[in-house]
Design an enzyme around this catalytic site. Structure first.
Site, PDB file in Angstrom:
ATOM      1  N   ASP A 136      48.681  -7.168 -29.333  1.00 25.33           N
ATOM      2  CA  ASP A 136      49.950  -7.669 -29.805  1.00 25.33           C
ATOM      3  C   ASP A 136      50.984  -7.328 -28.714  1.00 25.33           C
ATOM      4  O   ASP A 136      50.706  -6.645 -27.727  1.00 25.33           O
ATOM      5  CB  ASP A 136      50.299  -7.064 -31.169  1.00 25.33           C
ATOM      6  CG  ASP A 136      51.312  -7.911 -31.922  1.00 25.33           C
ATOM      7  OD1 ASP A 136      51.404  -7.775 -33.151  1.00 25.33           O
ATOM      8  OD2 ASP A 136      52.014  -8.725 -31.268  1.00 25.33           O
TER       9      ASP A 136
HETATM   10  C1  GLC Z   1      54.778 -10.271 -32.417  1.00 24.77           C
HETATM   11  C2  GLC Z   1      53.924 -10.242 -33.673  1.00 24.77           C
HETATM   12  C3  GLC Z   1      52.698 -11.122 -33.589  1.00 24.77           C
HETATM   13  C4  GLC Z   1      52.982 -12.318 -32.703  1.00 24.77           C
HETATM   14  C5  GLC Z   1      53.180 -11.784 -31.285  1.00 24.77           C
HETATM   15  C6  GLC Z   1      53.448 -12.900 -30.267  1.00 24.77           C
HETATM   16  O1  GLC Z   1      55.243  -8.967 -32.152  1.00 24.77           O
HETATM   17  O2  GLC Z   1      53.492  -8.960 -34.125  1.00 24.77           O
HETATM   18  O3  GLC Z   1      52.371 -11.503 -34.931  1.00 24.77           O
HETATM   19  O4  GLC Z   1      51.895 -13.224 -32.744  1.00 24.77           O
HETATM   20  O5  GLC Z   1      54.230 -10.821 -31.228  1.00 24.77           O
HETATM   21  O6  GLC Z   1      54.666 -13.500 -30.528  1.00 24.77           O
END
Ligand code: GLC
Length: 740
Positions: free
Chosen positions: A263
C-alpha cells in the site's frame, strides 16, 4: 510472448532495469514538471529512476496513457511497457453504490455483472490493474473504511462478494478486455484496534484464519492477479514485512504467484513501525517477505542494488520479483499492445455512462438501500394528493456518490430533489435546505480536504436555516429529510468515535416532528450510524449509504414504491458507540445472557444491550413475509453426505417483493468455543403477494470445518443447530448430529 522469450528478456536486463520494474510512481512524476522540486524530488527519486520504473499509480485517460507510455518506451532500452494501475473501486464514470451498499444487496451475481461494466469503462480509459476489491472484514463502525467493504462483518458474505467482484473485473482478461484485480488490504486491516485508522491489529492466529482471511482467499481462488499489502501489523509484524503472511500463507499455502504490491509508501513506514532502522533494512524486510512492487517510495530504487552488493539479499530474489511483474505484463498482452486496447479519450467517451449502464447503476442502488424503520407504514408515499416537503443538506446535493468516486461523471447524476421533480412535477412539494451537513466547528475538523466534497463551507447560522425550513413545512403533512455524515467522515482516515447525526441535523428532525409531521429520514453515510437519538422523531429510516450516480433516482424509486426495498444489513447497527466492536457471530461465553442466565452476573453491560439497534441481515420491505416448517431430511450427517434443510417462505402481501433467506449454523460443542451462529448460505427469493415458496439449503461436512484446538482445519462430530431466518435474529431452528 511465450515464456522462453520472456525469460530471455529477463536475462538481458541489467540489475538496475530489474529493480526498476519493482518501483511504482504516481502520474505526477510523468507530468514533465520540474523533477528537481516536483513530487519526484519529495520522495527522492531521480529522472533515471522514473525512466526505469515499472508501473504508474492513478493515471487514467486514454490520451494521457498514450502520452506517458510513448515517452517512456522511446527511452526504454528493452521496450518493456509501463503497467497502469488505479483505484477504480466501485465505478469509473458510472458509479455504483459504495461497497457497504453493494454488500447490502446480498446479490453477488448482479454485482459481478455490474463490475464488468466498471471494468469496461475503466479499461477504455487505460486502466490495466484496479486496486479493488477491498475485502477486509469489519466489525467496528468507528473505522472509516467500512464504507469500502462489501462483506461487512461476515467472512462468508465477504467471500461471496470477493469472488464476484474479481470475476466481474477480470471478465475477458485473456481477450484484452477487463482489468486485472488487485485484492486488498492483505491482511486484517479492518480489525484495527478501537476502529482507529492505521492502528494495531492483534488477534489469535485462529481468529485471523477463521474470521479475517477467508475473503482474501476467495479472491485468490477467483484468480485475482495482484494483492496489496495492508498498513497494519499482524502478530506485531507489519504486513508489508511479514514473511509468514505473504510467503508462507499467501504464496505457499494458497498458491498465489502473482505480483504483490505495497500500500502507499508502506515500505518506508516500516521505519515508523520500528522494525527497520533505515531504508535498506526496510527494503530487505519487504523483499524477504516476497513483496514485489514498492508503491511511491525510493526504497527499492535506491536500496536493493546496495543490498545485493553487500550480500544481504540475493539477485535471485530480485529476479523472482521482476519475473512476476513481467509475467503479469505479458499476461495482459502489453508487449504486443502497450495501450491494452485503449485508443483515444474520444473513443472511450462513447461507452461511458450509457443509458444501459446508468440503468444498471440505478437497479443496483435500488437493491442496496436498507429500510430500517417504517412506523405506521408511512412508506411508500403516494405520488399524488399528499402535502409533501423535502428538506435537508442532501436533498439537492450531488455529493452522494461517495469518497472513492474520483472519476464519476456527475453530469449524469441527479439529486433527490431533481428525482422528486421528475416524479411529482416541479412545485408539487415544498423544498428547504434545513441545515448544512456539518456545523462550522465539526467541518473544521476535516481539514483542507473538506472543500473537495460535501458541498463546501457551512453557514455560520444553522438555526436560521432550520427556522426557514420549519416555516416552509408548515402546511406539509409529510416531510422527507435527506441527512447524513460528510463524505470525508468515512473512508480512509475517516475513523470517528461519535457516530450520531450532527447536532443541527438532529434538531431539524425534532423540530419538524414536533410539528406533528410524519418524518421520513433518508440517511447518506459510509458506515452504520448510531440512530438511537432520532428514533423517537423518525417515522421511517431509509439507509441510502453512498448510492452512486443514480442515487437520487433510487431514493425516489424506494420512497414512491417503484422499488420495493430488499436491502439487508451486512454490519450490525450499534445502539451506542460503547458496544463496538459489534457483530452477530459472538461466542457464547460462560454466562450467556438469556434464558438460563439472567440478572446481574451475565455477559453484557449495565447500560446497553448485547446486540445492536438493527442486526446483521436485517431490513424491511413493503411486503411482510413469514417463515415456517423448517425441516431437515436427515438427523445424522456423515462426511460425503448431503443434508437438506427446507423451509416455507410466505409473502403475506400486499405487494410482490424479495427476501433474503439466510442459513446459519452453530457447532454446539467443539475443541474450541464456537460462535453462536455463522452464516453459511443465503438465497434472494422474489415472490408475488400471497405466494408460498419452499426454499432449501444443502449442508455438507465441509461447511462444518474450522480451525480446531490443534490448529488443524476440519470438522468434529457432535450436535449442530441449524437456523434459517430473514435476518440473524428472526430465525427458526432445528438440529442434527455430525458423525465421523
Ligand atoms: C491508499 C489506500 C489504498 C489505495 C492506495 C493507492 O492509501 O490505502 O486502498 O488503493 O493508497 O491509492
Amino acid at each position: 510472448m511465450d515464456t522462453a522469450p520472456l525469460r530471455q528478456l529477463l536475462d538481458e536486463m541489467t540489475i538496475d532495469e530489474k529493480i526498476g520494474q519493482l518501483v511504482q510512481l504516481s502520474g505526477d512524476c510523468f507530468g514533465g514538471g520540474d523533477i528537481a522540486t516536483g513530487p519526484a524530488a519529495k520522495i527522492g527519486v531521480t529522472q533515471e529512476d522514473i525512466d526505469r520504473c515499472g508501473s504508474v499509480l492513478n493515471v487514467l485517460g486514454a490520451d494521457e496513457i498514450h502520452r506517458i507510455q510513448d515517452a517512456y518506451l522511446a527511452k526504454s532500452r528493452l521496450h518493456i511497457p509501463l503497467l497502469f494501475m488505479a483505484d477504480v473501486i466501485y465505478g469509473y464514470q458510472t458509479c455504483y453504490p459504495s461497497p457497504i451498499g453493494l454488500g447490502c444487496t446480498w446479490d453477488p451475481e448482479m454485482i459481478e455483472g455490474d463490475y464488468q461494466v466498471v471494468a469496461e469503462e475503466a479499461h477504455a480509459d487505460g486502466c490495466m490493474v484496479t486496486f479493488s476489491p477491498a475485502v477486509d472484514v469489519v466489525r467496528d463502525a468507528r473505522w472509516g473504511r467500512v464504507v469500502e467493504m462489501p462483506g461487512g462483518e461476515d467472512p462468508y458474505l465477504g467471500s461471496r462478494f470477493a469472488e464476484a467482484m474479481v470475476k466481474g473485473f477480470q471478465q475477458g482478461l485473456d481477450e484484452g478486455q477487463g482489468v486485472a484485480s488487485c485484492v486488498k488490504h492483505f491482511a486484517g486491516y479492518g480489525a484495527a484496534e478501537g476502529g482507529r485508522e492505521y492502528n494495531t491489529v492483534d488477534m489469535s492466529e485462529r481468529r485471523f484464519r477463521q474470521d479475517y482471511l477467508p475473503p482474501y482467499k476467495a479472491a485468490i481462488d477467483a484468480d485475482a492477479k495482484m494483492v496489496m499489502t495492508s498498513f497494519n501489523t499482524v502478530d506485531e509484524v507489519p504486513a508489508t514485512a511479514n514473511r509468514w503472511l505473504m510467503h508462507d500463507v499467501l504464496r505457499e499455502e494458497w498458491g498465489f504467484d502473482g505480483p504483490l504490491i505495497t500500500d502507499y509508501a508502506a515500505i518506508l513506514e516500516l521505519m515508523n513501525h520500528g522494525v527497520a532502522a533505515d531504508k535498506d533494512e526496510a527494503s530487505k524486510l519487504a523483499l524477504d517477505a516476497t513483496v514485489d512492487i514498492d508503491m511511491k517510495t525510493d526504497c527499492y530504487a535506491h536500496s536493493l542494488k546496495r543490498l545485493v552488493e553487500k550480500g544481504r539479499i540475493s539477485e535471485q530474489q530480485i529476479d523472482e520479483a521482476c519475473w512476476r511483474v513481467l509475467s503479469l505484463k505479458n499476461e495482459l498482452g502489453l508487449f504486443e499492445d502497450p495501450y491494452r486496447g485503449c485508443t483515444t479519450s474520444d473513443a472511450a467517451r462513447a461507452i461511458m455512462c450509457t443509458p444501459e449502464k446508468l440503468s444498471s447503476a440505478r437497479a443496483c442502488a435500488d437493491e442496496a438501500m436498507v429500510l430500517l424503520r417504517n412506523e405506521g407504514q408511512v412508506l411508500p408515499l403516494a405520488k399524488e394528493g399528499g402535502r409533501l416537503a423535502l428538506v435537508g443538506p442532501y436533498a439537492d446535493s450531488k455529493e452522494i456518490v461517495g469518497m472513492w468516486a474520483i472519476h464519476a461523471d456527475r453530469s449524469h447524476s441527479c439529486t433527490v430533489k431533481e428525482a422528486f421533480d421528475a416524479v411529482l412535477g416541479e412545485g408539487a412539494y415544498v423544498y428547504a435546505k434545513g441545515c448544512d451537513v456539518l456545523g462550522p466547528e465539526e467541518y473544521g475538523t476535516l481539514g483542507e480536504f473538506a472543500r473537495f466534497a460535501g458541498g463546501g463551507e457551512p453557514a455560520e447560522d444553522q438555526e436560521a436555516l432550520i427556522a426557514e425550513a420549519v416555516s416552509a413545512c408548515a402546511d406539509a403533512d409529510t416531510v422527507v429529510l435527506c441527512l447524513g455524515e460528510h463524505p470525508l467522515q468515512s473512508g480512509e482516515a475517516g475513523a470517528r468515535t461519535k457516530l450520531r447525526l450532527p447536532a443541527q441535523q438532529q434538531e431539524l428532525v425534532r423540530r419538524l416532528h414536533d410539528l406533528g409531521k410524519r418524518t421520513i429520514c433518508v440517511l447518506f453515510a459510509g458506515r452504520p450510524l448510531v440512530l438511537t437519538d432520532i428514533l423517537p422523531y423518525a417515522d421511517a429510516l431509509l439507509m441510502a449509504w453512498w448510492p452512486g450516480t443514480a442515487g437520487g433516482e433510487a431514493v425516489a424509486d424506494i420512497l414512491f414504491g417503484d422499488a420495493n426495498p430488499s436491502g439487508r444489513l451486512t454490519m450490525s447497527f450499534p445502539a451506542t458507540e460503547g458496544q463496538l466492536p459489534l457483530y452477530y457471530a459472538q461466542f457464547p461465553t460462560g454466562r450467556p445472557a438469556g434464558k438460563n442466565h439472567t440478572g446481574r452476573f451475565v455477559t453484557g453491560y449495565l447500560d446497553a444491550p448485547n446486540f445492536g439497534l438493527y442486526p446483521f441481515g436485517y431490513g424491511l420491505s413493503y411486503h411482510t413475509s413469514a417463515l415456517s416448517d423448517l425441516t431437515l431430511d436427515r438427523e445424522v450427517l456423515h462426511p460425503g453426505e448431503e443434508l437438506h434443510a427446507s423451509i416455507t417462505l410466505e409473502n403475506e402481501g400486499p405487494v410482490a417483493g424479495t427476501d433474503v433467506v439466510q442459513l446459519y449454523l452453530h457447532d454446539c460443542t467443539g475443541s474450541v468455543t464456537r460462535p453462536i451462529k455463522e452464516l453459511k448460505g443465503f438465497e434472494r427469493v422474489t415472490t408475488e403477494s400471497g405466494e408460498r415458496r419452499e426454499v432449501s439449503f444443502t449442508i455438507t461436512e465441509e461447511m462444518l470445518r474450522f480451525w480446531r484446538r490443534d490448529m488443524t482445519f476440519g470438522s468434529e462430530p457432535g450436535r449442530f443447530d441449524v437456523y434459517v431466518g430473514l435476518d440473524s435474529q428472526r430465525v427458526l431452528s432445528a438440529s442434527f448430529e455430525l458423525e465421523a
